[in-house]
Write a protein that holds these residues in place. Structure first.
Motif, PDB file in Angstrom:
ATOM      1  N   ASP A   1       0.879  -1.250   0.053  1.00  0.00           N
ATOM      2  CA  ASP A   1       0.092  -0.077  -0.051  1.00  0.00           C
ATOM      3  C   ASP A   1       0.891   1.194  -0.206  1.00  0.00           C
ATOM      4  O   ASP A   1       0.529   2.334  -0.735  1.00  0.00           O
ATOM      5  CB  ASP A   1      -1.034   0.048   1.233  1.00  0.00           C
ATOM      6  N   ALA A   2       1.919   1.142   0.784  1.00  0.00           N
ATOM      7  CA  ALA A   2       2.739   2.567   0.834  1.00  0.00           C
ATOM      8  C   ALA A   2       3.429   2.708  -0.536  1.00  0.00           C
ATOM      9  O   ALA A   2       3.702   4.093  -0.925  1.00  0.00           O
ATOM     10  CB  ALA A   2       3.750   2.239   1.935  1.00  0.00           C
ATOM     11  N   VAL A   3       3.983   1.438  -1.356  1.00  0.00           N
ATOM     12  CA  VAL A   3       4.472   1.637  -2.484  1.00  0.00           C
ATOM     13  C   VAL A   3       3.607   2.092  -3.358  1.00  0.00           C
ATOM     14  O   VAL A   3       3.725   2.888  -4.295  1.00  0.00           O
ATOM     15  CB  VAL A   3       5.268   0.279  -2.787  1.00  0.00           C
TER      16      VAL A   3
ATOM     17  N   LYS B   1       1.417   9.443  -6.068  1.00  0.00           N
ATOM     18  CA  LYS B   1       2.006  10.753  -6.022  1.00  0.00           C
ATOM     19  C   LYS B   1       2.605  11.446  -7.485  1.00  0.00           C
ATOM     20  O   LYS B   1       2.699  12.609  -7.514  1.00  0.00           O
ATOM     21  CB  LYS B   1       2.970  10.742  -5.086  1.00  0.00           C
ATOM     22  N   ARG B   2       2.925  10.465  -8.008  1.00  0.00           N
ATOM     23  CA  ARG B   2       3.399  10.662  -9.287  1.00  0.00           C
ATOM     24  C   ARG B   2       2.628  10.684 -10.478  1.00  0.00           C
ATOM     25  O   ARG B   2       2.970  10.631 -11.819  1.00  0.00           O
ATOM     26  CB  ARG B   2       4.714   9.531  -9.621  1.00  0.00           C
TER      27      ARG B   2
ATOM     28  N   VAL C   1       9.806   0.628  -8.862  1.00  0.00           N
ATOM     29  CA  VAL C   1       9.964   0.687  -7.362  1.00  0.00           C
ATOM     30  C   VAL C   1      10.257  -0.446  -6.819  1.00  0.00           C
ATOM     31  O   VAL C   1       9.740  -1.712  -7.387  1.00  0.00           O
ATOM     32  CB  VAL C   1       8.784   1.184  -6.528  1.00  0.00           C
ATOM     33  N   MET C   2      11.355  -0.700  -6.035  1.00  0.00           N
ATOM     34  CA  MET C   2      11.555  -1.949  -5.175  1.00  0.00           C
ATOM     35  C   MET C   2      12.110  -1.517  -3.682  1.00  0.00           C
ATOM     36  O   MET C   2      12.144  -0.672  -3.393  1.00  0.00           O
ATOM     37  CB  MET C   2      12.587  -2.549  -5.900  1.00  0.00           C
ATOM     38  N   GLU C   3      12.040  -2.520  -3.033  1.00  0.00           N
ATOM     39  CA  GLU C   3      12.535  -2.384  -1.583  1.00  0.00           C
ATOM     40  C   GLU C   3      14.043  -3.190  -1.443  1.00  0.00           C
ATOM     41  O   GLU C   3      14.169  -4.002  -2.176  1.00  0.00           O
ATOM     42  CB  GLU C   3      11.503  -3.167  -0.658  1.00  0.00           C
ATOM     43  N   ALA C   4      14.807  -2.695  -0.621  1.00  0.00           N
ATOM     44  CA  ALA C   4      16.088  -3.178  -0.450  1.00  0.00           C
ATOM     45  C   ALA C   4      16.293  -2.679   1.210  1.00  0.00           C
ATOM     46  O   ALA C   4      16.124  -1.934   1.498  1.00  0.00           O
ATOM     47  CB  ALA C   4      17.064  -2.596  -1.335  1.00  0.00           C
ATOM     48  N   GLY C   5      17.162  -3.709   1.776  1.00  0.00           N
ATOM     49  CA  GLY C   5      17.711  -3.560   2.989  1.00  0.00           C
ATOM     50  C   GLY C   5      19.249  -4.534   3.225  1.00  0.00           C
ATOM     51  O   GLY C   5      19.284  -5.292   2.427  1.00  0.00           O
TER      52      GLY C   5
ATOM     53  N   ASN D   1      14.802   5.912   3.121  1.00  0.00           N
ATOM     54  CA  ASN D   1      15.019   4.934   4.167  1.00  0.00           C
ATOM     55  C   ASN D   1      13.653   4.708   4.842  1.00  0.00           C
ATOM     56  O   ASN D   1      13.120   5.833   5.140  1.00  0.00           O
ATOM     57  CB  ASN D   1      15.910   5.391   5.086  1.00  0.00           C
ATOM     58  N   THR D   2      13.030   3.647   5.149  1.00  0.00           N
ATOM     59  CA  THR D   2      11.962   3.418   5.919  1.00  0.00           C
ATOM     60  C   THR D   2      11.989   2.685   7.272  1.00  0.00           C
ATOM     61  O   THR D   2      10.981   2.625   7.903  1.00  0.00           O
ATOM     62  CB  THR D   2      10.900   2.510   4.860  1.00  0.00           C
ATOM     63  N   TRP D   3      13.130   2.085   7.388  1.00  0.00           N
ATOM     64  CA  TRP D   3      13.208   1.433   8.589  1.00  0.00           C
ATOM     65  C   TRP D   3      14.691   1.434   8.984  1.00  0.00           C
ATOM     66  O   TRP D   3      15.782   1.439   8.227  1.00  0.00           O
ATOM     67  CB  TRP D   3      12.960  -0.038   8.607  1.00  0.00           C
ATOM     68  N   VAL D   4      15.072   1.230  10.444  1.00  0.00           N
ATOM     69  CA  VAL D   4      16.209   1.453  10.833  1.00  0.00           C
ATOM     70  C   VAL D   4      16.042   0.421  12.171  1.00  0.00           C
ATOM     71  O   VAL D   4      15.296   0.356  12.867  1.00  0.00           O
ATOM     72  CB  VAL D   4      16.882   2.787  11.296  1.00  0.00           C
TER      73      VAL D   4
END
Length: 218
Positions: free
Chosen positions: A105-107, A113-114, A181-185, A214-217
């Motif tokens: 949902d966040a992605v 937004k674009r 878009v992709m996620e990476a950690g 950044n979305t998490w630490v």
């Protein structure tokens, strides 16, 4: 003669149909993106954890002597330079498979937004082939499945410099296939790491990283 003429007339139409149906598959599109951005993605997200621990060990606490502080800082700079030069056997553990987004949902909101429409994303766990990227960065890649479990991976002594664990998701494209878009950690220790969302754009036939949020630490 009539039958031959019909075949000749049909052939261009058949060629057009084949051409229209020869669009690249999702897997082919995803592979195209990784070929363009994977080395840059690794350099953007990953860090040799020896550098992090060197900085952590350096922390001067309540030291007030400016001369000693300057000397300590100089020693840290020298140590970090040596670490950066020592890349002969620097290994990152790579997650074996690409998975779906943790926060779809966040992605999706980032697409909105674009003013872009997100396309479908593969729900399957697909084996990621690291072979094409060996030698393209300072790191060597080994599958996470070849390491000890998460409770032992950080305390094990290796015959190489273990830099950390890198994981990433499938790629979600927009309907035009020019934005993705992709996620990476990246983890440097059991509870030490960070991750986020990576935004990609296709420009003049090539994919580029345009932003990392950044979305998490931990």
């Amino acid at each position: 003669m009539k039958a031959i003429l019909i075949k000749l007339l049909l052939f261009p139409a058949l060629a057009i149909i084949v051409s229209c149906n020869s669009k690249p598959s999702y897997a082919e599109l995803e592979n195209e993106v990784f070929q363009d951005i994977f080395p840059a993605l690794v350099d953007s997200v990953c860090i040799d954890r020896r550098i992090s621990w060197a900085i952590f060990d350096y922390y001067p606490g309540m030291e007030s002597d400016s001369a000693k502080l300057a000397q300590s800082h100089k020693s840290l700079d020298i140590k970090i330079r040596r670490i950066k030069q020592d890349t002969a056997n620097l290994v990152i553990a790579i997650a074996d498979t690409l998975e779906a987004f943790d926060d779809y949902d966040a992605v999706k909101k980032e697409f909105e937004k674009r003013n872009l429409m997100p396309d479908t994303i593969s729900p399957e766990k697909i084996k990621f082939d690291v072979a094409p990227y060996q030698g393209k960065t300072q790191y060597k890649f080994r599958y996470l499945s070849t390491f000890p479990d998460r409770y032992s991976i950080w305390g094990t002594n290796y015959d190489f410099n273990f830099a950390g664990v890198f994981s990433f998701s499938h790629i979600m494209f927009d309907t035009t296939k020019t934005f993705a878009v992709m996620e990476a950690g990246y983890m440097e220790g059991d509870l030490v790491g960070a991750g986020g969302v990576v935004f990609l754009e296709k420009r003049k036939g090539k994919w580029y990283i345009v932003e990392v949020i950044n979305t998490w630490v931990s």
